[in-house]
Design a protein around this motif. Sequence first.
Motif, PDB file in Angstrom:
ATOM      1  N   PRO A 178       0.827  -1.215   0.000  1.00 38.93           N
ATOM      2  CA  PRO A 178       0.000   0.000   0.000  1.00 38.93           C
ATOM      3  C   PRO A 178       0.855   1.257   0.000  1.00 38.93           C
ATOM      4  N   LEU A 179       0.399   2.275  -0.651  1.00 41.17           N
ATOM      5  CA  LEU A 179       1.055   3.578  -0.782  1.00 41.17           C
ATOM      6  C   LEU A 179       2.272   3.507  -1.698  1.00 41.17           C
ATOM      7  N   LEU A 180       3.203   2.611  -1.424  1.00 42.42           N
ATOM      8  CA  LEU A 180       4.468   2.581  -2.149  1.00 42.42           C
ATOM      9  C   LEU A 180       4.279   2.238  -3.621  1.00 42.42           C
ATOM     10  N   GLN A 181       3.403   1.294  -3.933  1.00 43.57           N
ATOM     11  CA  GLN A 181       3.160   0.953  -5.329  1.00 43.57           C
ATOM     12  C   GLN A 181       2.513   2.112  -6.068  1.00 43.57           C
ATOM     13  N   ALA A 182       1.582   2.775  -5.425  1.00 43.26           N
ATOM     14  CA  ALA A 182       0.908   3.914  -6.061  1.00 43.26           C
ATOM     15  C   ALA A 182       1.885   5.055  -6.305  1.00 43.26           C
ATOM     16  N   ILE A 183       2.761   5.304  -5.347  1.00 49.25           N
ATOM     17  CA  ILE A 183       3.748   6.370  -5.506  1.00 49.25           C
ATOM     18  C   ILE A 183       4.744   6.021  -6.598  1.00 49.25           C
ATOM     19  N   ALA A 184       5.176   4.761  -6.648  1.00 51.58           N
ATOM     20  CA  ALA A 184       6.118   4.333  -7.682  1.00 51.58           C
ATOM     21  C   ALA A 184       5.528   4.534  -9.077  1.00 51.58           C
ATOM     22  N   ALA A 185       4.205   4.318  -9.197  1.00 52.42           N
ATOM     23  CA  ALA A 185       3.526   4.510 -10.478  1.00 52.42           C
ATOM     24  C   ALA A 185       3.100   5.957 -10.700  1.00 52.42           C
ATOM     25  N   LYS A 186       3.308   6.799  -9.697  1.00 54.69           N
ATOM     26  CA  LYS A 186       2.924   8.213  -9.734  1.00 54.69           C
ATOM     27  C   LYS A 186       1.425   8.409  -9.936  1.00 54.69           C
ATOM     28  N   ALA A 187       0.654   7.645  -9.157  1.00 53.72           N
ATOM     29  CA  ALA A 187      -0.792   7.860  -9.145  1.00 53.72           C
ATOM     30  C   ALA A 187      -1.089   9.262  -8.638  1.00 53.72           C
ATOM     31  N   ASP A 188      -2.099   9.888  -9.210  1.00 56.45           N
ATOM     32  CA  ASP A 188      -2.454  11.253  -8.816  1.00 56.45           C
ATOM     33  C   ASP A 188      -3.316  11.283  -7.564  1.00 56.45           C
ATOM     34  N   PHE A 189      -4.137  10.249  -7.389  1.00 55.26           N
ATOM     35  CA  PHE A 189      -5.011  10.136  -6.226  1.00 55.26           C
ATOM     36  C   PHE A 189      -4.805   8.751  -5.616  1.00 55.26           C
ATOM     37  N   ILE A 190      -4.717   8.687  -4.294  1.00 52.16           N
ATOM     38  CA  ILE A 190      -4.508   7.423  -3.593  1.00 52.16           C
ATOM     39  C   ILE A 190      -5.632   7.274  -2.573  1.00 52.16           C
ATOM     40  N   GLU A 191      -6.463   6.258  -2.752  1.00 52.67           N
ATOM     41  CA  GLU A 191      -7.671   6.108  -1.934  1.00 52.67           C
ATOM     42  C   GLU A 191      -7.443   5.175  -0.752  1.00 52.67           C
ATOM     43  N   VAL A 192      -7.910   5.618   0.413  1.00 55.51           N
ATOM     44  CA  VAL A 192      -7.784   4.861   1.652  1.00 55.51           C
ATOM     45  C   VAL A 192      -9.162   4.789   2.315  1.00 55.51           C
ATOM     46  N   ASP A 193      -9.705   3.576   2.453  1.00 53.62           N
ATOM     47  CA  ASP A 193     -10.979   3.397   3.154  1.00 53.62           C
ATOM     48  C   ASP A 193     -10.731   3.386   4.653  1.00 53.62           C
ATOM     49  N   LEU A 194     -11.464   4.201   5.386  1.00 52.21           N
ATOM     50  CA  LEU A 194     -11.253   4.324   6.829  1.00 52.21           C
ATOM     51  C   LEU A 194     -12.492   3.908   7.614  1.00 52.21           C
ATOM     52  N   HIS A 195     -12.256   3.069   8.630  1.00 57.90           N
ATOM     53  CA  HIS A 195     -13.281   2.675   9.592  1.00 57.90           C
ATOM     54  C   HIS A 195     -12.768   2.977  10.996  1.00 57.90           C
ATOM     55  N   LEU A 196     -13.683   3.157  11.910  1.00 53.96           N
ATOM     56  CA  LEU A 196     -13.330   3.247  13.326  1.00 53.96           C
ATOM     57  C   LEU A 196     -13.657   1.906  13.968  1.00 53.96           C
ATOM     58  N   ARG A 197     -12.608   1.254  14.513  1.00 54.03           N
ATOM     59  CA  ARG A 197     -12.807  -0.045  15.150  1.00 54.03           C
ATOM     60  C   ARG A 197     -12.010  -0.099  16.449  1.00 54.03           C
ATOM     61  N   ASN A 198     -12.712  -0.348  17.528  1.00 53.62           N
ATOM     62  CA  ASN A 198     -12.085  -0.410  18.856  1.00 53.62           C
ATOM     63  C   ASN A 198     -11.262   0.838  19.152  1.00 53.62           C
ATOM     64  N   GLY A 199     -11.802   1.986  18.735  1.00 57.40           N
ATOM     65  CA  GLY A 199     -11.152   3.262  19.023  1.00 57.40           C
ATOM     66  C   GLY A 199     -10.012   3.618  18.100  1.00 57.40           C
ATOM     67  N   LYS A 200      -9.740   2.782  17.082  1.00 56.67           N
ATOM     68  CA  LYS A 200      -8.637   3.047  16.162  1.00 56.67           C
ATOM     69  C   LYS A 200      -9.152   3.223  14.741  1.00 56.67           C
ATOM     70  N   LEU A 201      -8.450   4.057  13.962  1.00 52.06           N
ATOM     71  CA  LEU A 201      -8.766   4.187  12.552  1.00 52.06           C
ATOM     72  C   LEU A 201      -8.068   3.059  11.810  1.00 52.06           C
ATOM     73  N   VAL A 202      -8.874   2.182  11.216  1.00 50.67           N
ATOM     74  CA  VAL A 202      -8.316   1.033  10.507  1.00 50.67           C
ATOM     75  C   VAL A 202      -8.628   1.151   9.019  1.00 50.67           C
ATOM     76  N   VAL A 203      -7.778   0.504   8.234  1.00 46.36           N
ATOM     77  CA  VAL A 203      -7.855   0.594   6.778  1.00 46.36           C
ATOM     78  C   VAL A 203      -8.273  -0.767   6.224  1.00 46.36           C
ATOM     79  N   ALA A 204      -9.448  -0.833   5.609  1.00 45.58           N
ATOM     80  CA  ALA A 204      -9.951  -2.079   5.036  1.00 45.58           C
ATOM     81  C   ALA A 204     -11.229  -1.780   4.271  1.00 45.58           C
ATOM     82  N   HIS A 205     -11.595  -2.705   3.395  1.00 48.35           N
ATOM     83  CA  HIS A 205     -12.850  -2.530   2.672  1.00 48.35           C
ATOM     84  C   HIS A 205     -14.031  -2.756   3.608  1.00 48.35           C
ATOM     85  N   GLU A 206     -13.913  -3.762   4.471  1.00 52.02           N
ATOM     86  CA  GLU A 206     -14.934  -4.040   5.471  1.00 52.02           C
ATOM     87  C   GLU A 206     -14.303  -3.950   6.856  1.00 52.02           C
ATOM     88  N   LYS A 207     -15.012  -3.336   7.782  1.00 54.05           N
ATOM     89  CA  LYS A 207     -14.468  -3.114   9.117  1.00 54.05           C
ATOM     90  C   LYS A 207     -13.995  -4.412   9.772  1.00 54.05           C
TER      91      LYS A 207
END
Length: 254
Positions: free
Chosen positions: A35-64
Amino acid sequence: MRHLLIYSFFSLFALSPIAEAQQIFAHNDYEKAQPLLQAIAAKADFIEVDLHLRNGKLVVAHEKEQADTATQTLENLYLKPIIALFSQHQGRISPDRRYAPTLVFDLKDKSEVILPILLPLIESNLALFSKALSPLALRVVISGNRPRPEFYLDQPTYLFFDGRPSELYDNETAKRVALISDNFRSYARWDGTGEVPDEDKAKLKRIIKRAHQAGCPIRFWNAPDTPNAWKKLYKLGVDIINTDNVAECVTAMK
């Protein structure tokens, strides 16, 4: 009560230039092997991150429920690597001095729940996320469960938003809209093979034209994700190609 003057979205910025270059949107970037590094290596203009709140933390996943709160946190997958890259490259995200992508946070829980936790994390390294402090900072865009447009101006000035054609903005609010996004399937049934059917093409051209008259770049999610589709969408005037195959898309669109 403050009176908000609302204008038609399509009448705004009529004289403003739109983005000239084809741009690439790294959809669901967190699902990649790096994550992140592949998009930067390809010079993506927009990098999307799905954010959920789980057990008080911001987690990254399609489903919580898929997220491991020990490893798949926003800090581990994105913020710490971004800080490290800026340090490694003396104040920029990559060796390319012209490259400064947009980080798109797709909020999967309510904005009033996520933003109070997200904003302090951003502000602890604000020079990396505020163009006012550094021209090479990453722009931050809020997508998904965004605040209502009438509250955009109440948000920190370094935050921008993912707009919709159906929304109405006054002039000041519209300045905080970084792009317009919509569901491709609301306009077309084309599967990405061959030519775009005339009926689909006419519908797509109308919404693209309206966005361009407004001075905003446009992206379609849920569109066919193939080289033929990317090129056909580009010819229709789509500014930002939404893709799960960033490196392939960048190569195909050169």
